[in-house]
Motif scaffolding. Structure first.
Motif, PDB file in Angstrom:
ATOM      1  N   ARG A 153     -45.782 -52.511 -13.545  1.00  0.00           N
ATOM      2  CA  ARG A 153     -46.025 -51.879 -14.853  1.00  0.00           C
ATOM      3  C   ARG A 153     -46.793 -50.572 -14.700  1.00  0.00           C
ATOM      4  NH1 ARG A 153     -48.812 -55.575 -19.087  1.00  0.00           N
ATOM      5  NH2 ARG A 153     -50.542 -55.156 -17.693  1.00  0.00           N
ATOM      6  N   ASP A 210     -46.374 -46.439 -16.056  1.00  0.00           N
ATOM      7  CA  ASP A 210     -47.298 -46.071 -17.138  1.00  0.00           C
ATOM      8  C   ASP A 210     -48.537 -45.464 -16.494  1.00  0.00           C
ATOM      9  OD1 ASP A 210     -48.087 -45.773 -19.700  1.00  0.00           O
ATOM     10  OD2 ASP A 210     -48.625 -47.875 -20.050  1.00  0.00           O
ATOM     11  N   ILE A 227     -38.300 -53.437 -15.874  1.00  0.00           N
ATOM     12  CA  ILE A 227     -39.172 -52.543 -16.642  1.00  0.00           C
ATOM     13  C   ILE A 227     -38.319 -51.975 -17.764  1.00  0.00           C
ATOM     14  CG2 ILE A 227     -39.865 -50.107 -16.530  1.00  0.00           C
ATOM     15  CD1 ILE A 227     -42.201 -51.590 -15.751  1.00  0.00           C
ATOM     16  N   ARG A 245     -48.205 -56.474 -12.517  1.00  0.00           N
ATOM     17  CA  ARG A 245     -49.134 -55.411 -12.939  1.00  0.00           C
ATOM     18  C   ARG A 245     -48.902 -54.129 -12.151  1.00  0.00           C
ATOM     19  NH1 ARG A 245     -52.789 -58.271 -15.973  1.00  0.00           N
ATOM     20  NH2 ARG A 245     -52.842 -60.449 -15.352  1.00  0.00           N
ATOM     21  N   SER A 284     -38.388 -49.218 -20.911  1.00  0.00           N
ATOM     22  CA  SER A 284     -39.170 -48.121 -21.491  1.00  0.00           C
ATOM     23  C   SER A 284     -38.612 -47.744 -22.856  1.00  0.00           C
ATOM     24  CB  SER A 284     -39.154 -46.900 -20.571  1.00  0.00           C
ATOM     25  OG  SER A 284     -39.787 -47.234 -19.360  1.00  0.00           O
ATOM     26  N   THR A 329     -44.016 -48.878 -22.268  1.00  0.00           N
ATOM     27  CA  THR A 329     -43.215 -49.527 -21.237  1.00  0.00           C
ATOM     28  C   THR A 329     -43.775 -50.912 -20.973  1.00  0.00           C
ATOM     29  OG1 THR A 329     -42.169 -49.058 -19.114  1.00  0.00           O
ATOM     30  CG2 THR A 329     -44.517 -48.735 -19.190  1.00  0.00           C
ATOM     31  N   ASP A 330     -42.898 -51.846 -20.593  1.00  0.00           N
ATOM     32  CA  ASP A 330     -43.411 -53.169 -20.234  1.00  0.00           C
ATOM     33  C   ASP A 330     -42.497 -53.788 -19.178  1.00  0.00           C
ATOM     34  OD1 ASP A 330     -45.284 -55.106 -20.225  1.00  0.00           O
ATOM     35  OD2 ASP A 330     -44.859 -55.875 -22.214  1.00  0.00           O
ATOM     36  N   TYR A 331     -43.086 -54.684 -18.394  1.00  0.00           N
ATOM     37  CA  TYR A 331     -42.317 -55.360 -17.344  1.00  0.00           C
ATOM     38  C   TYR A 331     -42.088 -56.798 -17.740  1.00  0.00           C
ATOM     39  CZ  TYR A 331     -40.956 -57.245 -12.816  1.00  0.00           C
ATOM     40  OH  TYR A 331     -40.271 -57.872 -11.806  1.00  0.00           O
TER      41      TYR A 331
END
Ligand code: AVI
Length: 322
Positions: A204, A208, A251, A201, A253, A242-244
């Motif tokens: 991420r 973001d 990560i 978290r 994007s 974006t996500d991890y």
């Protein structure tokens, strides 16, 4: 070049966009984020509360500066070149440079960057802040700098800070490390900054941020294509996502098309159709574990000598020897 295209279109950028937008899974390289506006946005990112890597590496370098410098200086105190790839504003490196001057090291600092203006800014601030430091800036891409390294006599210490290594695709990363390793002689040293795997978290959030600066940084790529290639991306119809992936430690994007739309790129003389919610992948930022770092080094013929990290193990500057 097609009629109506921006006169200054860079053929390499045009070719990259043609290939990247013609693929079923569209992609553009994060290498193109850094025009003047993108570089300014990246400066703002580095100061965001969520973006921990820069601050943490700053702490690592500050806390361990004496040990790091001792590991970079040749044992006999001989003269050596300190080359830095992607020097940028050099803010973190100045911690080490001050320490080297204090220790009266016989060092020539050679910052390498593709931006002549960034290097000139760095060189002039160094002339002002550290007038006795010998500085030899080199405006070059990494590959050209590596070629130049081959001709460099004497001991070299090479810096690649800021977790820039995380933006390479794994294959390119391995090739880059192998190419670096090939230019080093047994007494040379290499210090690389790695962002470490941590709470997903937290990672991420760093990509973001609440103020939307990272979103503006990502979207600026489209502004660049509009200006330099005569494209007509409507920025209101695109968003940052974006996500991890904690299993891979990356990560990813994207720019996401908010609706079905056509985009014309004048420099290419063609249009591209995007479906609603179709994405363009724009960046990978890999996060590492220490065993992975050892394995990466070993595969390139580099042995880990020392690991400098912060108390929370968020970031590591790792010293390698060939
Ligand atoms: C330059 N590089 C190490 C940054 C990173 O963290 O991957 C680029 C960046 N992209 C979004 N925020 C920062």
């Amino acid at each position: 070049m097609a009629a109506g295209a921006a006169q200054t279109a860079d053929p390499a950028l045009a070719q990259h966009v043609l290939e990247g937008l013609s693929r079923p899974q569209r992609a553009l390289s994060s290498m193109y984020f850094y025009d003047d506006a993108g570089s300014r946005l990246f400066q703002q990112i580095m100061e965001l509360p969520e973006y921990y890597p820069t601050r943490t590496e700053f702490q690592v370098l500050t806390q361990h500066r004496a040990a790091i410098c001792a590991s970079l200086v040749p044992e006999n105190q001989a003269a050596f070149h300190l080359l830095e790839l992607g020097a940028g504003d050099g803010l973190k490196t100045k911690i080490l440079l001050r320490q080297l001057l204090e220790a009266q090291a016989n060092v020539v600092y050679a910052p390498v960057d593709i931006s002549a203006s960034a290097l000139e800014g760095l060189a002039s601030s160094l002339r002002h802040e550290m007038p006795t430091l010998q500085v030899q800036p080199l405006v070059a891409e990494y590959a050209a700098a590596l070629a130049q390294m081959r001709t460099q006599a004497g001991r070299k210490a090479l810096l690649f800070l800021g977790s820039n290594i995380g933006n390479f695709h794994p294959e390119a990363r391995q090739q880059f490390l192998a190419a670096l390793s090939k230019q080093l002689t047994p007494n040379d040293r290499l210090l690389i900054g790695f962002d470490l795997q941590k709470n997903p978290r937290q990672i991420r959030a760093a990509y973001d941020d609440a103020q939307g600066v990272t979103a503006a940084f990502n979207l600026n790529l489209l502004t660049r294509l509009n200006r330099e290639l005569g494209a007509d991306f409507d920025l209101g119809q695109w968003e940052h996502f974006t996500d991890y992936d904690p299993q891979v430690g990356v990560i990813r994007s994207y720019l996401v098309s908010r609706r079905a739309q056509q985009v014309h790129v004048a420099a290419l003389g063609r249009s591209f159709a995007f479906a609603a919610w179709e994405t363009i992948h724009t960046e990978n930022s890999y996060k590492f574990t220490l065993p992975q770092i050892e394995a990466l080094g070993a595969a390139a013929g580099l042995a880990v000598q020392q690991v400098f990290t912060d108390e929370q193990n968020w970031f590591a500057d790792v010293l390698f020897a060939p």
